[in-house]
Design a protein around this motif. Structure first.
Motif, PDB file in Angstrom:
ATOM      1  N   ASP A 106      43.441  17.141 -34.011  1.00 58.19           N
ATOM      2  CA  ASP A 106      43.507  15.834 -34.404  1.00 58.19           C
ATOM      3  C   ASP A 106      42.512  15.322 -34.241  1.00 58.19           C
ATOM      4  N   SER A 107      42.385  14.022 -34.976  1.00 53.73           N
ATOM      5  CA  SER A 107      41.826  13.194 -35.503  1.00 53.73           C
ATOM      6  C   SER A 107      40.849  12.445 -33.580  1.00 53.73           C
ATOM      7  N   ALA A 108      41.855  12.702 -33.401  1.00 51.64           N
ATOM      8  CA  ALA A 108      42.017  11.634 -31.991  1.00 51.64           C
ATOM      9  C   ALA A 108      41.151  12.234 -31.190  1.00 51.64           C
ATOM     10  N   TYR A 109      40.734  13.873 -31.152  1.00 49.69           N
ATOM     11  CA  TYR A 109      39.427  14.822 -30.463  1.00 49.69           C
ATOM     12  C   TYR A 109      38.804  14.921 -31.406  1.00 49.69           C
ATOM     13  N   TRP A 110      38.215  14.183 -32.641  1.00 48.85           N
ATOM     14  CA  TRP A 110      36.740  14.594 -32.902  1.00 48.85           C
ATOM     15  C   TRP A 110      35.511  14.104 -32.589  1.00 48.85           C
ATOM     16  N   TYR A 111      35.215  12.971 -31.386  1.00 51.15           N
ATOM     17  CA  TYR A 111      34.212  12.427 -30.952  1.00 51.15           C
ATOM     18  C   TYR A 111      34.147  13.630 -29.789  1.00 51.15           C
ATOM     19  N   THR A 112      35.100  13.960 -29.190  1.00 53.31           N
ATOM     20  CA  THR A 112      34.793  14.627 -27.728  1.00 53.31           C
ATOM     21  C   THR A 112      34.381  15.401 -27.861  1.00 53.31           C
ATOM     22  N   SER A 113      34.342  16.265 -28.656  1.00 59.03           N
ATOM     23  CA  SER A 113      34.061  17.359 -29.533  1.00 59.03           C
ATOM     24  C   SER A 113      32.064  17.619 -29.348  1.00 59.03           C
ATOM     25  N   THR A 114      32.446  16.339 -29.877  1.00 57.10           N
ATOM     26  CA  THR A 114      30.531  15.944 -30.669  1.00 57.10           C
ATOM     27  C   THR A 114      30.176  15.495 -29.311  1.00 57.10           C
ATOM     28  N   TYR A 115      30.306  14.781 -28.526  1.00 59.17           N
ATOM     29  CA  TYR A 115      30.019  14.305 -27.433  1.00 59.17           C
ATOM     30  C   TYR A 115      29.802  15.521 -26.313  1.00 59.17           C
ATOM     31  N   LEU A 116      30.465  16.152 -26.425  1.00 58.65           N
ATOM     32  CA  LEU A 116      30.307  18.026 -25.756  1.00 58.65           C
ATOM     33  C   LEU A 116      29.451  18.604 -25.743  1.00 58.65           C
ATOM     34  N   GLU A 117      29.325  19.142 -27.240  1.00 59.62           N
ATOM     35  CA  GLU A 117      28.036  19.779 -27.794  1.00 59.62           C
ATOM     36  C   GLU A 117      27.108  18.627 -27.653  1.00 59.62           C
ATOM     37  N   PHE A 118      26.503  17.739 -27.752  1.00 62.31           N
ATOM     38  CA  PHE A 118      25.577  16.976 -27.110  1.00 62.31           C
ATOM     39  C   PHE A 118      24.886  17.524 -25.880  1.00 62.31           C
ATOM     40  N   ALA A 119      25.884  17.390 -24.895  1.00 60.63           N
ATOM     41  CA  ALA A 119      25.550  16.996 -23.500  1.00 60.63           C
ATOM     42  C   ALA A 119      25.525  18.428 -23.470  1.00 60.63           C
ATOM     43  N   LEU A 120      26.307  19.867 -23.464  1.00 64.15           N
ATOM     44  CA  LEU A 120      26.005  20.982 -23.140  1.00 64.15           C
ATOM     45  C   LEU A 120      24.511  21.942 -24.534  1.00 64.15           C
ATOM     46  N   THR A 121      23.950  21.251 -25.151  1.00 63.84           N
ATOM     47  CA  THR A 121      23.055  21.435 -25.895  1.00 63.84           C
ATOM     48  C   THR A 121      21.637  21.024 -24.850  1.00 63.84           C
ATOM     49  N   SER A 122      21.890  19.704 -24.773  1.00 62.39           N
ATOM     50  CA  SER A 122      20.926  19.348 -23.787  1.00 62.39           C
ATOM     51  C   SER A 122      20.732  20.124 -22.408  1.00 62.39           C
ATOM     52  N   ILE A 123      21.748  20.494 -21.741  1.00 63.46           N
ATOM     53  CA  ILE A 123      21.845  21.181 -20.961  1.00 63.46           C
ATOM     54  C   ILE A 123      21.426  22.705 -21.398  1.00 63.46           C
ATOM     55  N   SER A 124      21.694  23.428 -21.636  1.00 58.09           N
ATOM     56  CA  SER A 124      21.190  24.587 -22.312  1.00 58.09           C
ATOM     57  C   SER A 124      19.468  24.513 -22.495  1.00 58.09           C
ATOM     58  N   ALA A 125      19.044  23.045 -23.751  1.00 59.26           N
ATOM     59  CA  ALA A 125      17.712  22.988 -23.581  1.00 59.26           C
ATOM     60  C   ALA A 125      16.976  23.242 -22.046  1.00 59.26           C
ATOM     61  N   SER A 126      17.410  22.674 -21.588  1.00 61.83           N
ATOM     62  CA  SER A 126      16.933  21.749 -19.553  1.00 61.83           C
ATOM     63  C   SER A 126      16.156  23.602 -19.460  1.00 61.83           C
ATOM     64  N   ARG A 127      17.637  24.129 -19.001  1.00 58.29           N
ATOM     65  CA  ARG A 127      17.960  24.872 -18.628  1.00 58.29           C
ATOM     66  C   ARG A 127      17.277  26.040 -18.711  1.00 58.29           C
TER      67      ARG A 127
END
Length: 154
Positions: A123-144
């Protein structure tokens, strides 16, 4: 890790160049098609557009690079384990690269694949939530990874 084999270096450069060339060309074509749908909302004070499912292609292209890196990392870890008897006997920095590098690339791969599938079929309503989650978890993984590299250096 692969400086000894020029073929692997060439393969990595070719895959990255092809992937990012595809992304740049596809993004230019996408923006050309999207441009007529831009409108300004005086009520919200922002520009709005109607994105299409074609945006999923931007997420699928880097997935091939991530898969290639994970495969190369696993091959290198296996070769190192064969030479030293086990991964336990390897240097702390190398262990951090293997462990956190694998976790990082698997997390990024999973998130990109999830975002691509969500943009393709969700559903297009959830498109950008996945993008923001990807940015956050990528940052967390790089910090780890960075913290474990510093810990392994000491």
């Amino acid at each position: 890790m692969y400086s000894g084999d020029w073929r692997i270096s060439v393969l990595l450069y070719v895959v990255y160049l092809a992937s990012f060339t595809f992304i740049i060309v596809e993004e230019a074509m996408y923006m050309h098609d999207l441009w007529p749908s831009f409108i300004y909302s005086p009520l919200l004070g922002v520009c709005l557009a109607n994105p299409s499912r074609r945006l999923a292609l931007m997420f699928f292209a880097p997935v091939f690079c991530d898969v290639l890196l994970v495969i190369l990392q696993l091959i290198h870890a296996f070769r190192t384990a064969m030479l030293s008897g086990s991964l336990i006997n390897t240097a702390p920095l190398l262990k951090a690269l293997y462990k956190d590098g694998f976790i990082y690339f698997m997390a990024v791969f999973s998130l990109r694949l999830w975002s691509a599938c969500l943009f393709s079929w969700g559903d297009s309503a959830y498109w950008y939530t996945s993008t923001y989650l990807e940015f956050a978890l990528t940052s967390i993984s790089a910090s780890r990874l960075t913290l474990h590299l510093r810990k392994g250096h000491r």
